[in-house]
Design a protein around this motif. Sequence first.
Motif, PDB file in Angstrom:
ATOM      1  N   LYS A  97     -15.465   4.382  -7.584  1.00  0.00           N
ATOM      2  CA  LYS A  97     -15.387   5.706  -8.170  1.00  0.00           C
ATOM      3  C   LYS A  97     -14.358   6.581  -7.478  1.00  0.00           C
ATOM      4  CE  LYS A  97     -20.204   5.749  -9.735  1.00  0.00           C
ATOM      5  NZ  LYS A  97     -21.535   6.384  -9.558  1.00  0.00           N
ATOM      6  N   THR A  98     -14.106   6.310  -6.174  1.00  0.00           N
ATOM      7  CA  THR A  98     -13.161   7.124  -5.437  1.00  0.00           C
ATOM      8  C   THR A  98     -11.751   6.622  -5.587  1.00  0.00           C
ATOM      9  OG1 THR A  98     -13.489   5.786  -3.431  1.00  0.00           O
ATOM     10  CG2 THR A  98     -14.889   7.718  -3.710  1.00  0.00           C
ATOM     11  N   ASP A  99     -11.534   5.399  -6.089  1.00  0.00           N
ATOM     12  CA  ASP A  99     -10.185   4.829  -6.238  1.00  0.00           C
ATOM     13  C   ASP A  99      -9.482   5.427  -7.444  1.00  0.00           C
ATOM     14  OD1 ASP A  99      -9.894   3.315  -4.071  1.00  0.00           O
ATOM     15  OD2 ASP A  99     -10.113   1.357  -5.044  1.00  0.00           O
ATOM     16  N   LEU A 155       3.145   4.997  -7.467  1.00  0.00           N
ATOM     17  CA  LEU A 155       2.140   4.952  -8.526  1.00  0.00           C
ATOM     18  C   LEU A 155       1.040   5.986  -8.356  1.00  0.00           C
ATOM     19  CD1 LEU A 155       1.718   1.063  -8.782  1.00  0.00           C
ATOM     20  CD2 LEU A 155       3.302   2.533 -10.034  1.00  0.00           C
ATOM     21  N   GLY A 156       1.034   6.658  -7.201  1.00  0.00           N
ATOM     22  CA  GLY A 156      -0.007   7.642  -6.964  1.00  0.00           C
ATOM     23  C   GLY A 156      -1.390   7.041  -6.813  1.00  0.00           C
ATOM     24  N   LYS A 157      -1.460   5.785  -6.433  1.00  0.00           N
ATOM     25  CA  LYS A 157      -2.747   5.112  -6.300  1.00  0.00           C
ATOM     26  C   LYS A 157      -3.458   5.556  -5.034  1.00  0.00           C
ATOM     27  CE  LYS A 157      -4.833   0.496  -6.389  1.00  0.00           C
ATOM     28  NZ  LYS A 157      -4.580  -0.962  -6.476  1.00  0.00           N
ATOM     29  N   THR A 158      -4.786   5.625  -5.069  1.00  0.00           N
ATOM     30  CA  THR A 158      -5.579   5.972  -3.899  1.00  0.00           C
ATOM     31  C   THR A 158      -6.346   4.750  -3.410  1.00  0.00           C
ATOM     32  OG1 THR A 158      -7.433   6.679  -5.285  1.00  0.00           O
ATOM     33  CG2 THR A 158      -5.828   8.370  -4.622  1.00  0.00           C
ATOM     34  N   TYR A 159      -6.643   4.735  -2.124  1.00  0.00           N
ATOM     35  CA  TYR A 159      -7.340   3.610  -1.511  1.00  0.00           C
ATOM     36  C   TYR A 159      -8.565   4.103  -0.755  1.00  0.00           C
ATOM     37  CZ  TYR A 159      -3.325   0.644  -2.556  1.00  0.00           C
ATOM     38  OH  TYR A 159      -2.349  -0.053  -3.200  1.00  0.00           O
ATOM     39  N   SER A 160      -9.551   3.237  -0.640  1.00  0.00           N
ATOM     40  CA  SER A 160     -10.768   3.575   0.091  1.00  0.00           C
ATOM     41  C   SER A 160     -10.494   3.552   1.588  1.00  0.00           C
ATOM     42  CB  SER A 160     -11.884   2.582  -0.246  1.00  0.00           C
ATOM     43  OG  SER A 160     -11.546   1.280   0.238  1.00  0.00           O
ATOM     44  N   LEU A 161     -11.397   4.154   2.345  1.00  0.00           N
ATOM     45  CA  LEU A 161     -11.262   4.174   3.805  1.00  0.00           C
ATOM     46  C   LEU A 161     -11.262   2.754   4.356  1.00  0.00           C
ATOM     47  CD1 LEU A 161     -11.182   5.739   6.472  1.00  0.00           C
ATOM     48  CD2 LEU A 161     -13.692   5.815   6.414  1.00  0.00           C
ATOM     49  N   LEU A 170       0.833  -1.203   0.000  1.00  0.00           N
ATOM     50  CA  LEU A 170       0.000   0.000   0.000  1.00  0.00           C
ATOM     51  C   LEU A 170       0.867   1.253   0.000  1.00  0.00           C
ATOM     52  CD1 LEU A 170      -3.240   0.580   1.969  1.00  0.00           C
ATOM     53  CD2 LEU A 170      -1.432   2.285   2.126  1.00  0.00           C
ATOM     54  N   ILE A 171       1.912   1.270   0.835  1.00  0.00           N
ATOM     55  CA  ILE A 171       2.795   2.450   0.911  1.00  0.00           C
ATOM     56  C   ILE A 171       3.483   2.706  -0.421  1.00  0.00           C
ATOM     57  CG2 ILE A 171       4.894   3.366   1.982  1.00  0.00           C
ATOM     58  CD1 ILE A 171       4.075   1.879   4.545  1.00  0.00           C
TER      59      ILE A 171
END
Length: 263
Positions: free
Chosen positions: A261-263, A54-60, A47-48
């Motif tokens: 949609k938020t990822d 990669l600038g990837k985002t993750y959900s809460l 994840l880190i």
Amino acid sequence: MLALPKIRFAVIGLLEALGVAAGMSAGAMLPGPAIPILSQSFLVWQLIFSVLLLGKTYSLRQIIGCLLVTSGVILAVASGANDGHLLSGVKLIWPLLMVISSAFQAGASILKGKRPDIFVVNSFGSGFQALFVFLLLPLLSNLRGIKLAELSGHLNGGAECFLNVGESPIDCGGAPFLPLLFIFVNMAFNISLLNLVKMSSAVVASLTATSAVPISIYILSLPLPYIPQGAGLSASFILGGMVLLTGLILYNLPQSSKESKTD
């Protein structure tokens, strides 16, 4: 696919070789049940690295799952703080080295990305991994107090022990059946997991691999043949394993359309 540039596979192989070297060095000094617990720090590193590189985002939900994994690992390691617990008498450097080995493996997984065929990626990656493990042998042997001039003798002794021939100063009971059984089970597990990814999804494969964590912890705590002592599981270690497993399941649950949609 076979004509893809090999430099990425070489870097993947190097990182995996470093992960194997660090993991084997630490694993030799750790009790069996601690190894699958500490190895799950792979998810945290993944994840880190994916966020930073990669600038990837993750959900809460995924972030909470990752925090639970971290908490579970810390609880398991902390179980060795007092005498009589699983990691009592084990120097802190060895569980830390196992966590670092997971960082190398996570870095390799990030570089793999979504390549054309997972079997091509793993074949080239494993080939370079074997090459770099061989090249790292002098360094690894030196860390274990084995001089370079003595390395060939140790390799010969290892081959004799593997084949269970000659007179070895260490107990080679179970060879060659036991190491061959390990190789066979390891290959069968990885091939099955790769086929599962191809037939279903990475989520199903991740959840299936997750189920191996509590099973392996329990099995490695038993007084098995060639592991006669077994290991006692303290309450804090069991609690850490349960928290870790909860985090893994939460992280790998299928995403809702809102989360996608938020990822």
